[in-house]
Design an enzyme around this catalytic site. Structure first.
Site, PDB file in Angstrom:
ATOM      1  N   TRP A 197       0.878  -1.179   0.000  1.00 32.52           N
ATOM      2  CA  TRP A 197       0.000   0.000   0.000  1.00 32.52           C
ATOM      3  C   TRP A 197       0.917   1.232   0.000  1.00 32.52           C
ATOM      4  O   TRP A 197       1.797   1.352   0.868  1.00 32.52           O
ATOM      5  CB  TRP A 197      -0.870  -0.048   1.260  1.00 32.52           C
ATOM      6  CG  TRP A 197      -1.763   1.147   1.440  1.00 32.52           C
ATOM      7  CD1 TRP A 197      -2.580   1.700   0.495  1.00 32.52           C
ATOM      8  CD2 TRP A 197      -1.933   1.924   2.634  1.00 32.52           C
ATOM      9  NE1 TRP A 197      -3.246   2.762   1.047  1.00 32.52           N
ATOM     10  CE2 TRP A 197      -2.872   2.935   2.351  1.00 32.52           C
ATOM     11  CE3 TRP A 197      -1.388   1.875   3.918  1.00 32.52           C
ATOM     12  CZ2 TRP A 197      -3.280   3.878   3.277  1.00 32.52           C
ATOM     13  CZ3 TRP A 197      -1.789   2.802   4.849  1.00 32.52           C
ATOM     14  CH2 TRP A 197      -2.731   3.786   4.538  1.00 32.52           C
ATOM     15  N   ASP A 278      -0.279  -4.973   9.710  1.00 34.04           N
ATOM     16  CA  ASP A 278      -1.291  -4.016   9.295  1.00 34.04           C
ATOM     17  C   ASP A 278      -2.557  -4.815   8.972  1.00 34.04           C
ATOM     18  O   ASP A 278      -2.585  -5.588   8.008  1.00 34.04           O
ATOM     19  CB  ASP A 278      -0.799  -3.257   8.044  1.00 34.04           C
ATOM     20  CG  ASP A 278      -1.807  -2.217   7.575  1.00 34.04           C
ATOM     21  OD1 ASP A 278      -2.863  -2.061   8.213  1.00 34.04           O
ATOM     22  OD2 ASP A 278      -1.527  -1.554   6.557  1.00 34.04           O
ATOM     23  N   LYS A 314     -13.073  -0.549   6.388  1.00 30.92           N
ATOM     24  CA  LYS A 314     -13.657  -1.449   5.408  1.00 30.92           C
ATOM     25  C   LYS A 314     -14.685  -2.399   6.010  1.00 30.92           C
ATOM     26  O   LYS A 314     -15.807  -2.491   5.509  1.00 30.92           O
ATOM     27  CB  LYS A 314     -12.557  -2.268   4.722  1.00 30.92           C
ATOM     28  CG  LYS A 314     -11.991  -1.620   3.500  1.00 30.92           C
ATOM     29  CD  LYS A 314     -11.218  -0.335   3.741  1.00 30.92           C
ATOM     30  CE  LYS A 314      -9.845  -0.584   4.286  1.00 30.92           C
ATOM     31  NZ  LYS A 314      -9.010   0.631   4.380  1.00 30.92           N
TER      32      LYS A 314
HETATM   33  N1  PLA Z   1      -3.511  -0.325   5.436  1.00 29.99           N
HETATM   34  C1  PLA Z   1      -3.802  -0.783   4.227  1.00 29.99           C
HETATM   35  C2  PLA Z   1      -3.084  -1.986   3.721  1.00 29.99           C
HETATM   36  C3  PLA Z   1      -4.782  -0.145   3.448  1.00 29.99           C
HETATM   37  O1  PLA Z   1      -5.059  -0.627   2.244  1.00 29.99           O
HETATM   38  C4  PLA Z   1      -5.442   0.980   3.949  1.00 29.99           C
HETATM   39  C5  PLA Z   1      -6.464   1.717   3.136  1.00 29.99           C
HETATM   40  C6  PLA Z   1      -5.101   1.409   5.247  1.00 29.99           C
HETATM   41  C7  PLA Z   1      -4.129   0.732   5.959  1.00 29.99           C
HETATM   42  C8  PLA Z   1      -5.696   2.600   5.913  1.00 29.99           C
HETATM   43  O2  PLA Z   1      -7.033   2.791   5.875  1.00 29.99           O
HETATM   44  P1  PLA Z   1      -7.748   3.682   6.977  1.00 29.99           P
HETATM   45  O3  PLA Z   1      -6.801   4.737   7.406  1.00 29.99           O
HETATM   46  O4  PLA Z   1      -8.954   4.227   6.318  1.00 29.99           O
HETATM   47  O5  PLA Z   1      -8.082   2.746   8.081  1.00 29.99           O
HETATM   48  N2  PLA Z   1      -6.280   1.689   1.747  1.00 29.99           N
HETATM   49  C9  PLA Z   1      -7.299   2.251   0.832  1.00 29.99           C
HETATM   50  C10 PLA Z   1      -7.567   3.721   1.075  1.00 29.99           C
HETATM   51  C11 PLA Z   1      -8.610   1.499   0.995  1.00 29.99           C
HETATM   52  C12 PLA Z   1      -6.371   4.606   1.133  1.00 29.99           C
HETATM   53  O6  PLA Z   1      -5.440   4.512   0.324  1.00 29.99           O
HETATM   54  O7  PLA Z   1      -6.357   5.440   2.061  1.00 29.99           O
HETATM   55  C13 PLA Z   1      -6.783   2.007  -0.596  1.00 29.99           C
HETATM   56  O8  PLA Z   1      -7.495   2.344  -1.539  1.00 29.99           O
HETATM   57  O9  PLA Z   1      -5.691   1.431  -0.735  1.00 29.99           O
END
Ligand code: PLA
Length: 468
Positions: A197, A278, A314
């Site tokens: 991510w 995570d 989510k």
């Molecule tokens: N960790 C991972 C692996 C994630 O994919 C995301 C969210 C988070 C943490 C953090 O989300 P939160 O702060 O809302 O709890 N990833 C999303 C959104 C869904 C983003 O990038 O913020 C994504 O589209 O990858």
């Protein structure tokens, strides 16, 4: 610029109020370009605004004064959230937003879970207040969140060896963990999966923690590069921090098998590394909360010291409530108490105390047996819809594919995403020609697709793979 409400109303009467309080129009030139600008009107308004600062004087001051921030350059759009901004600006009726991982209904509409509505109704009936929470968050939430993660009768929890602190969803919890590592485990390198991510890199870099990558994805097999992963974790200096996605790896949708997790644990133990999990998708990978926590539970049962960031964005659809937690599992209760006291100290300086609304929703949902059972069903429903959309997409791709490619990776990848293998030029075609918005790494969020649009997406994918 501070303008009183009276001054703003007076300026509105002159027909140019929007220029006055807006930080978007700081220069004289852009102000003059604003339609309806008349020097006479400005003079009159400046007089009318006598009690506030005359508008013209402050405009000139802004235009001529050198800024303390003059050397600042434009930051690039965020690779994920920037995609949503671009999507909003597109006027095509064909457009599809498969960028951010946000669950949508079969009508591609945002979804508020029934259990969330029920919890909120109960909260209103009970007349819950909006007082500050303690720095560590809502006690009922903290109890519920660690039980969801580790199981309700987990030994480490019973022994008081887990320091749990409510934080600002997954991101804020990771950031708090990064600040903790920067202060109390300095000089260590954090190892992130390649790919991961995107925000992981920002989070650790912003906390001043060095990061490197370990191999994770094998494009040839569209699967896990287990040997590469193990070799890189082995080669990392003893006592490094290894960030692991608890389930539903983002962006690949590929998780280690239980046997592989066990080998990863052996190696991390041998190397005396610190695992930092995570867990952003508990319940979303398999549809089961317990199954999706198996990796973390394995490590905790084996007696590891570790950190875990949790998110309810989510699985409870609480994206905007910013509700999550950081858990630190330690060898003794005494150390857990000390670690918690230091996490509180860091949180106090960062944001003081966390927001209450989402924490109460989680506490109400988990604390009420009926609502909790209903949540599990709703979550399985969401995970099931995504699985069904995956299957439809594969069918639609097969119908159109004249080259007999193997699309089964789409149904074997889990969670919200599919890592399609589309290259940047192909992604550009997806967006420019087909109005399909996705991240540049080739990731699509299947949570943003429905069966009705699967054929359209398949058309776009085949065109992009075949012609670019
Ligand atoms: N960790 C991972 C692996 C994630 O994919 C995301 C969210 C988070 C943490 C953090 O989300 P939160 O702060 O809302 O709890 N990833 C999303 C959104 C869904 C983003 O990038 O913020 C994504 O589209 O990858």
């Amino acid at each position: 610029m501070a303008f009183s409400a009276t001054a703003q109303r007076a300026a509105l009467a002159q027909g140019f109020a929007t220029s006055i309080p807006s930080a978007d129009q700081p220069s004289k030139a852009s102000f003059a370009a604003f339609s309806g600008f008349r020097p006479v009107a400005l003079k009159k308004a400046a007089l009318d605004l006598h009690s506030a600062k005359p508008a013209r004087v402050s405009m000139q001051a802004v235009a001529t004064k050198a800024s303390a921030f003059e050397s600042i350059t434009q930051a690039p759009p965020d690779p994920i959230l920037g995609v949503s901004e671009a999507f909003k600006a597109d006027t095509s009726s064909d457009k599809l937003n498969l960028g951010v991982g946000a669950y949508r209904t079969e009508d591609i509409k945002p979804y508020v879970l029934d259990v969330v509505k029920k919890a909120e109704k109960l909260m209103l009936e009970n007349g819950e207040n909006k007082e500050y929470l303690p720095i560590e968050g809502l006690a009922d939430f903290n109890k519920a969140t660690v039980a969801l993660l580790l199981g309700s009768d987990n030994k480490a929890v019973k022994d008081g060896r887990v320091a749990t602190i409510q934080s600002l969803s997954g991101t804020g919890s990771l950031r708090l963990g990064a600040a903790f590592l920067a202060r109390f485990y300095p000089g260590r390198t954090v190892f992130l999966s390649n790919p991961t991510w995107g925000n992981h890199k920002n989070i650790f870099a912003d906390a001043g923690v060095e990061w490197k990558e370990y191999r994770y994805f094998n494009p040839a097999t569209i699967g896990l590069d287990f040997e590469g992963m193990m070799a890189d974790i082995e080669a990392a200096p003893n006592g490094s921090v290894i960030v692991l996605h608890g389930c539903a790896h983002n962006p690949t949708g590929i998780d280690p098998t239980p046997e592989q997790w066990s080998k990863i644990a052996d190696l991390i133990e041998k190397k005396n590394h610190l695992p930092f999990f995570d867990v952003a998708y508990q319940g979303f990978a398999s549809g089961s909360l317990d199954e999706d926590a198996a990796s973390v539970r394995l490590f905790v049962e084996r007696g590891f010291e570790l950190l875990v960031a949790q998110s309810y964005s989510k699985n409870l659809g609480l994206y905007a409530e910013r509700i999550g937690a950081l858990n630190a599992v330690l060898p003794t209760a005494d150390l857990a108490t000390k670690v918690k006291s230091q996490l509180k100290r860091l949180a106090r300086a960062l944001y003081s105390n966390p927001p209450v609304h989402g924490a109460r929703i989680v506490a109400y949902v988990v604390g009420n047996n009926d609502i909790f059972d209903e949540w599990k069903q709703e979550m399985a429903g969401m995970a099931g819809r995504i699985q069904a959309v995956r299957a439809t997409l594969v069918e639609e791709l097969k119908k159109r594919d004249t080259k007999g490619r193997d699309w089964s990776f789409i149904t074997s990848q889990i969670g919200m995403f599919s890592f399609t293998g589309l290259k940047p030029a192909q992604v550009e075609n997806m967006t420019k020609k087909w109005h399909v918005y996705m991240t540049k790494d080739g990731r699509i969020s299947l949570a943003g697709l429905n069966k009705a649009r699967a054929g359209y997406l398949a058309d776009a994918m085949i065109d992009s793979f075949d012609n670019f």
